[in-house]
Design an enzyme around this catalytic site. Structure first.
Site, PDB file in Angstrom:
ATOM      1  N   ARG A  82     -12.640   7.862  14.609  1.00  0.00           N
ATOM      2  CA  ARG A  82     -13.061   8.930  15.510  1.00  0.00           C
ATOM      3  C   ARG A  82     -13.310  10.193  14.685  1.00  0.00           C
ATOM      4  O   ARG A  82     -12.482  11.096  14.638  1.00  0.00           O
ATOM      5  CB  ARG A  82     -11.947   9.156  16.524  1.00  0.00           C
ATOM      6  CG  ARG A  82     -12.387   9.990  17.708  1.00  0.00           C
ATOM      7  CD  ARG A  82     -11.298  10.052  18.726  1.00  0.00           C
ATOM      8  NE  ARG A  82     -10.014  10.268  18.084  1.00  0.00           N
ATOM      9  CZ  ARG A  82      -8.851  10.242  18.712  1.00  0.00           C
ATOM     10  NH1 ARG A  82      -8.788   9.973  19.971  1.00  0.00           N
ATOM     11  NH2 ARG A  82      -7.716  10.460  18.073  1.00  0.00           N
ATOM     12  N   LYS A 129       1.556  -5.109   9.409  1.00  0.00           N
ATOM     13  CA  LYS A 129       2.783  -4.960  10.156  1.00  0.00           C
ATOM     14  C   LYS A 129       2.851  -3.544  10.742  1.00  0.00           C
ATOM     15  O   LYS A 129       2.158  -2.669  10.214  1.00  0.00           O
ATOM     16  CB  LYS A 129       3.972  -5.240   9.256  1.00  0.00           C
ATOM     17  CG  LYS A 129       4.167  -4.151   8.195  1.00  0.00           C
ATOM     18  CD  LYS A 129       5.478  -4.341   7.523  1.00  0.00           C
ATOM     19  CE  LYS A 129       5.943  -3.156   6.777  1.00  0.00           C
ATOM     20  NZ  LYS A 129       5.935  -1.866   7.381  1.00  0.00           N
ATOM     21  N   HIS A 186       2.639  -6.806   2.342  1.00  0.00           N
ATOM     22  CA  HIS A 186       2.097  -6.505   1.004  1.00  0.00           C
ATOM     23  C   HIS A 186       3.068  -6.898  -0.110  1.00  0.00           C
ATOM     24  O   HIS A 186       2.654  -7.047  -1.260  1.00  0.00           O
ATOM     25  CB  HIS A 186       1.630  -5.052   0.898  1.00  0.00           C
ATOM     26  CG  HIS A 186       2.718  -4.056   0.692  1.00  0.00           C
ATOM     27  ND1 HIS A 186       3.503  -3.599   1.707  1.00  0.00           N
ATOM     28  CD2 HIS A 186       3.146  -3.416  -0.423  1.00  0.00           C
ATOM     29  CE1 HIS A 186       4.372  -2.720   1.222  1.00  0.00           C
ATOM     30  NE2 HIS A 186       4.176  -2.586  -0.072  1.00  0.00           N
ATOM     31  N   LYS A 195       2.605  -8.743  -4.357  1.00  0.00           N
ATOM     32  CA  LYS A 195       3.098  -8.162  -5.616  1.00  0.00           C
ATOM     33  C   LYS A 195       3.254  -9.261  -6.659  1.00  0.00           C
ATOM     34  O   LYS A 195       3.776 -10.342  -6.375  1.00  0.00           O
ATOM     35  CB  LYS A 195       4.453  -7.467  -5.388  1.00  0.00           C
ATOM     36  CG  LYS A 195       4.338  -6.172  -4.607  1.00  0.00           C
ATOM     37  CD  LYS A 195       5.674  -5.463  -4.515  1.00  0.00           C
ATOM     38  CE  LYS A 195       5.630  -4.324  -3.518  1.00  0.00           C
ATOM     39  NZ  LYS A 195       5.168  -3.058  -4.045  1.00  0.00           N
ATOM     40  N   GLU A 208      14.449   3.189  -1.677  1.00  0.00           N
ATOM     41  CA  GLU A 208      13.372   4.146  -1.945  1.00  0.00           C
ATOM     42  C   GLU A 208      13.988   5.520  -2.108  1.00  0.00           C
ATOM     43  O   GLU A 208      14.946   5.850  -1.404  1.00  0.00           O
ATOM     44  CB  GLU A 208      12.383   4.162  -0.789  1.00  0.00           C
ATOM     45  CG  GLU A 208      11.657   2.854  -0.616  1.00  0.00           C
ATOM     46  CD  GLU A 208      10.652   2.931   0.521  1.00  0.00           C
ATOM     47  OE1 GLU A 208       9.477   3.206   0.249  1.00  0.00           O
ATOM     48  OE2 GLU A 208      11.054   2.740   1.671  1.00  0.00           O
ATOM     49  N   ASP A 214      11.189  -1.833   9.917  1.00  0.00           N
ATOM     50  CA  ASP A 214      10.125  -1.439   8.993  1.00  0.00           C
ATOM     51  C   ASP A 214      10.017  -2.409   7.809  1.00  0.00           C
ATOM     52  O   ASP A 214       8.924  -2.856   7.468  1.00  0.00           O
ATOM     53  CB  ASP A 214      10.398  -0.016   8.479  1.00  0.00           C
ATOM     54  CG  ASP A 214       9.293   0.515   7.578  1.00  0.00           C
ATOM     55  OD1 ASP A 214       8.130   0.155   7.803  1.00  0.00           O
ATOM     56  OD2 ASP A 214       9.600   1.285   6.642  1.00  0.00           O
ATOM     57  N   HIS A 233       9.382  -7.621   4.610  1.00  0.00           N
ATOM     58  CA  HIS A 233       9.486  -7.745   3.150  1.00  0.00           C
ATOM     59  C   HIS A 233      10.784  -8.438   2.709  1.00  0.00           C
ATOM     60  O   HIS A 233      10.766  -9.358   1.886  1.00  0.00           O
ATOM     61  CB  HIS A 233       9.449  -6.371   2.476  1.00  0.00           C
ATOM     62  CG  HIS A 233       8.282  -5.513   2.883  1.00  0.00           C
ATOM     63  ND1 HIS A 233       7.069  -6.035   3.249  1.00  0.00           N
ATOM     64  CD2 HIS A 233       8.138  -4.169   2.954  1.00  0.00           C
ATOM     65  CE1 HIS A 233       6.237  -5.040   3.543  1.00  0.00           C
ATOM     66  NE2 HIS A 233       6.863  -3.902   3.378  1.00  0.00           N
ATOM     67  N   LYS A 279      15.956   4.647   2.698  1.00  0.00           N
ATOM     68  CA  LYS A 279      15.221   5.801   2.178  1.00  0.00           C
ATOM     69  C   LYS A 279      16.237   6.782   1.594  1.00  0.00           C
ATOM     70  O   LYS A 279      17.417   6.756   1.958  1.00  0.00           O
ATOM     71  CB  LYS A 279      14.491   6.521   3.308  1.00  0.00           C
ATOM     72  CG  LYS A 279      13.556   5.623   4.120  1.00  0.00           C
ATOM     73  CD  LYS A 279      12.154   5.654   3.588  1.00  0.00           C
ATOM     74  CE  LYS A 279      11.206   4.841   4.457  1.00  0.00           C
ATOM     75  NZ  LYS A 279      10.045   4.335   3.748  1.00  0.00           N
TER      76      LYS A 279
HETATM   77  C1  BG6 Z   1       5.978  -0.269   3.751  1.00  0.00           C
HETATM   78  C2  BG6 Z   1       6.932   0.510   4.614  1.00  0.00           C
HETATM   79  O1  BG6 Z   1       5.791  -1.552   4.259  1.00  0.00           O
HETATM   80  O2  BG6 Z   1       6.494  -0.360   2.437  1.00  0.00           O
HETATM   81  C3  BG6 Z   1       7.240   1.864   4.018  1.00  0.00           C
HETATM   82  O3  BG6 Z   1       6.372   0.680   5.910  1.00  0.00           O
HETATM   83  C4  BG6 Z   1       7.658   1.732   2.576  1.00  0.00           C
HETATM   84  O4  BG6 Z   1       8.240   2.531   4.777  1.00  0.00           O
HETATM   85  C5  BG6 Z   1       6.664   0.890   1.810  1.00  0.00           C
HETATM   86  O5  BG6 Z   1       7.728   3.040   2.016  1.00  0.00           O
HETATM   87  C6  BG6 Z   1       7.127   0.644   0.389  1.00  0.00           C
HETATM   88  O6  BG6 Z   1       6.171  -0.091  -0.303  1.00  0.00           O
HETATM   89  P1  BG6 Z   1       6.273  -0.240  -1.877  1.00  0.00           P
HETATM   90  O7  BG6 Z   1       5.175  -1.176  -2.234  1.00  0.00           O
HETATM   91  O8  BG6 Z   1       6.103   1.136  -2.442  1.00  0.00           O
HETATM   92  O9  BG6 Z   1       7.628  -0.779  -2.151  1.00  0.00           O
END
Ligand code: BG6
Length: 510
Positions: free
Chosen positions: A64, A171, A201, A205, A239, A258, A263, A361
């Site tokens: 948009r 996701k 994702h 990796k 993180e 999340d 993952h 986090k």
């Molecule tokens: C995402 C999460 O799937 O992965 C995020 O939604 C997270 O909250 C991120 O920060 C981390 O990805 P990576 O590849 O940096 O470990």
């Protein structure tokens, strides 16, 4: 799709050969989002730069915004310059540019979808894409139904002769089992299972794929990969960042939904599964599903799970705000930014070995790893003081950022005395390979274009993961209290340490 059929000289069995996508159009919905700017557009460029995109490639952005093709091209250009992994080359960019289009509009606008159809048809002809289209839904799941039905209404899901239509979804795949099923009903009403690519994702990796190589290409690990030798497993995704500008997504979702649902449970599945008959998607999934079906969070959930929420503190030299003070977060939010669960896998190989998963986090540092801790030797022919500094043997698969594998064991301290101390043997990617690792999204976008499914979780895996997590989420919701707070820049709430201490273990401080 036969990836190598276009080149008779290639041996289809030789998986070392670079894989190059066939002609196609990639349509990205949600092109103004963070993911698109930071990951998707740079990944497309990196693929082009590595010669993995065909000349007949088109990229369409839908959003948009009152943009023309050239405005969108500028956005892609900036995103690429800022975030791509490989160096910027003008000639690569020029070629990509020829296939870039933008369609302005909202998801409910028929006019915009007619324009999208026109644009794709024009690209099909101009770029010879053979009617191959991938629709990447980088949008909130609440909009999936609308977008998917618009695609159908405007004839964008028809399978033309020889062409394919695939849908890529990000996701969260729902927020619990029930909503995951509902979401799947929407997507599968239009796309066949083999046309749906769910992105986790982490599976893209390099280090995660290496877990399969480590386990199944070597002889020496398999004999000890079981409850005879392993005492417990710790899977950590720490993180150092907070939630940044993502309150809109994160608040109400939390760490477990999340990243544990996807993952971390995928990492658990790859760690615990049996050897697949081959790396065909169906074989890999069968093994992952068996493990997930055997997994559950045991016992009293107040003791086998823990959650926390970060408060103000220090991130290195920077003073940072607490979660509840972040922009966009409900000041009374009970969303967890730290989640830890114990998972037991009820099968012969793993009975009695707890898998501890934690995601958080605002930890002291960013690190993702899978660590197998081994039992003590049944007998130590040393005096107690000789082995005072002998820890437990461990094998650590370092997923990021310091990618590699570490083996920890005891060695004699040099000298005339007998003293045993813990040492490490290290494999680091940088020291062994000159090739740099592609970004996860490069690999996954390429796989979508090739129709290569092994790295994409199927609906059944998604549902099994929710089955593991749903009781935990319900339990936390029933507590109706704030998660325990932990200071930013520390290793999480006390309750998480207590959770392991009860089992006689301690979290690693990587
Ligand atoms: C995402 C999460 O799937 O992965 C995020 O939604 C997270 O909250 C991120 O920060 C981390 O990805 P990576 O590849 O940096 O470990």
């Amino acid at each position: 799709m036969p990836e190598y059929s276009d080149n008779p000289l290639r041996d289809p069995q030789d998986r070392r050969l670079p894989r190059i996508a066939g002609p196609c159009v990639l349509v990205i919905f949600g092109v103004t989002g963070d993911l698109s700017r930071k990951k998707l557009m740079p990944a497309v460029y990196d693929l082009a730069n590595r010669g993995m995109l065909p000349p007949g490639f088109g990229l369409v952005g839908f959003a948009r915004r009152d943009w023309k093709n050239q405005d969108f091209a500028q956005v892609v250009h900036d995103a690429v310059k800022e975030n791509s992994r490989t160096p910027f080359r003008e000639e690569v960019w020029e070629q990509l540019l020829e296939g870039i289009r933008f369609v302005p509009g909202t998801f409910d606008s028929d006019e915009s979808f007619s324009k999208l159809k026109e644009t794709i048809t024009e690209l099909d002809e101009a770029r010879g894409t053979g009617g191959n289209h991938a629709f990447y839904l980088s949008i909130p799941p609440s909009s999936f139904e609308l977008v998917v039905s618009q695609l159908k209404k405007h004839g964008l899901t028809k399978r033309d002769e020889g062409g394919w239509n695939r849908v890529v979804i990000e996701k969260p795949f729902g927020h619990d089992l029930e909503s995951a099923k509902e979401l799947n009903d929407v997507v599968s009403s239009l796309f066949e299972p083999h046309e749906v690519f769910r992105i986790d994702h982490y599976l893209g990796k390099e280090t995660v794929q290496n877990m399969l190589a480590l386990r199944f290409a070597n002889q020496m690990f398999e004999p000890i990969w079981n409850n005879h030798y392993v005492s417990h497993v710790q899977i950590t995704m720490a993180e150092d960042i907070g939630i940044g500008g993502r309150a809109g997504y994160y608040d109400g979702i939390g760490a477990a939904r999340d990243v544990i649902q996807n993952h971390l449970l995928q990492l658990l599945a790859l760690t615990a599964m049996e050897e697949p008959t081959s790396f065909e998607a169906s074989q890999l999934r069968t093994e992952k599903q068996k493990v997930l079906a055997a997994a559950h969070v045991p016992g009293n959930l107040s003791e086998t799970t823990a959650r926390g929420q970060y408060c103000a503190g220090w991130q290195g030299a920077e003073q940072v705000k607490g979660y509840l003070e972040a922009d966009g977060v409900d000041p009374g939010s009970t969303t967890e930014t730290y989640a830890a669960i114990r998972v037991d896998v009820d099968n012969r190989r793993w009975a009695g070995v707890p898998f501890y998963l934690r995601a958080a986090k605002r930890m002291p540092r960013r690190v993702t790893e899978v660590a197998l801790s081994f039992k003590r030797a049944p007998h130590l022919p040393f005096t107690a003081t000789d082995t005072e500094e002998l820890g437990t043997n461990a094998l650590v698969m370092r997923i990021q950022p310091d990618e590699g594998v570490t083996l920890r064991f005891g060695a004699k301290v040099p000298g005339t005395q007998m003293e045993i101390r813990e040492v490490s043997m290290d494999f680091a990617y940088g020291g062994s390979f000159t090739e740099s690792s592609p970004e996860a999204y490069e690999r996954l976008i390429l796989d979508v274009m090739l129709g290569d499914a092994p790295l994409f979780p199927q609906q059944q895996e998604v549902e099994l993961s929710w089955k593991i997590l749903d009781p935990v989420l319900e339990h936390w919701a029933s507590l109706d209290e704030q998660p325990q707070s932990y200071e930013s820049g520390t290793w999480g709430p006390q309750s998480a340490w207590d959770m392991l201490a009860r089992d006689g273990f301690a979290w690693r401080r990587p």
